[in-house]
Design a protein around this motif. Structure first.
Motif, PDB file in Angstrom:
ATOM      1  N   SER A  16       0.229  -4.435   1.638  1.00 11.94           N
ATOM      2  CA  SER A  16      -0.244  -3.117   1.204  1.00 11.94           C
ATOM      3  C   SER A  16      -0.506  -2.206   2.396  1.00 11.94           C
ATOM      4  CB  SER A  16      -1.522  -3.249   0.374  1.00 11.94           C
ATOM      5  OG  SER A  16      -1.241  -3.849  -0.859  1.00 11.94           O
ATOM      6  N   LEU A  19       2.732  -0.887   3.726  1.00 12.58           N
ATOM      7  CA  LEU A  19       3.308   0.135   2.838  1.00 12.58           C
ATOM      8  C   LEU A  19       2.548   1.457   2.957  1.00 12.58           C
ATOM      9  CD1 LEU A  19       3.994  -2.066  -0.310  1.00 12.58           C
ATOM     10  CD2 LEU A  19       5.695  -1.103   1.265  1.00 12.58           C
ATOM     11  N   SER A  22       3.408   3.470   5.991  1.00  9.85           N
ATOM     12  CA  SER A  22       4.707   4.146   5.964  1.00  9.85           C
ATOM     13  C   SER A  22       4.635   5.529   5.295  1.00  9.85           C
ATOM     14  CB  SER A  22       5.739   3.271   5.240  1.00  9.85           C
ATOM     15  OG  SER A  22       5.462   3.230   3.852  1.00  9.85           O
TER      16      SER A  22
END
Length: 197
Positions: A16, A19, A22
């Motif tokens: 997580s 992600l 990003s």
């Protein structure tokens, strides 16, 4: 979800975090913006009058920004509707999943106690009855409330209505004269639960 279901929480958090990194922006700000958009749609679509209580993934501090006239939040409180008394207890109990609105068992129990004797007990968390707690899709037991179960045994409301377990093994059972019903399971059935009296 696969990592969480497998109990690999550290790996799930790392995935997580990668992600979120990003994306452009602070994860908390992005999440809050998404929640606000969802609340706007939900509160706009909700009929009035409506009596609401919090779930374990709710952000109570955001609700005042979205409430409409005729929508009332109750948590550890009682209201009369059509001649029956309804008690409402919101929030989730602490788990390893650390959802946003989890509270201590003692705080939850105080809210259940504050409701007292009612005709209909409405809680987010089910009473601690194993058949009501097992989610057949997630293949795990969710937390149930001992305080809610004790209140049901002691006061015997006509109904105990709850949600939290999305795909329950058993959607309803009895505790004495009390009909205990998972009303949050309507997505699985395709039809909302309606209490008529």
């Amino acid at each position: 979800m696969g990592l969480r279901t497998a109990g690999r929480f550290d790996e799930a958090r790392q995935l997580s975090a990668g992600l979120w990194a990003s994306l452009d922006g602070d994860p908390r700000d992005l999440m809050e913006a998404a929640v606000r958009r969802q609340y706007e749609r939900i509160f706009t679509a909700m009929p009035t009058p409506a009596y609401l209580t919090y779930g374990n993934v709710d952000l109570p501090r955001l609700w005042p920004d979205h409430l409409r006239p005729g929508q009332r939040v109750l948590d550890g409180e009682v209201v009369e509707i059509g001649g029956l008394t309804f008690g409402f207890v919101g929030g989730g109990l602490r788990t390893k999943y650390r959802t946003p609105y989890e509270i201590d068992d003692e705080e939850y129990a105080r809210k259940v106690e504050a409701v007292g004797e009612v005709d209909v007990l409405c809680c987010h968390i089910p009473p601690a009855i194993p058949d009501l707690l097992y989610d057949v899709v997630a293949r795990r037991f969710e937390r149930g409330s001992e305080a809610t179960l004790e209140a049901i045994r002691r006061t015997q409301p006509r109904f105990a209505l709850f949600g939290h377990v999305h795909q329950p093994l058993v959607g309803r059972t009895r505790v004495g004269r009390t009909e205990c019903v998972n009303v949050g399971h309507f997505r699985g059935r395709g039809t909302p639960f309606a209490l008529e009296w």
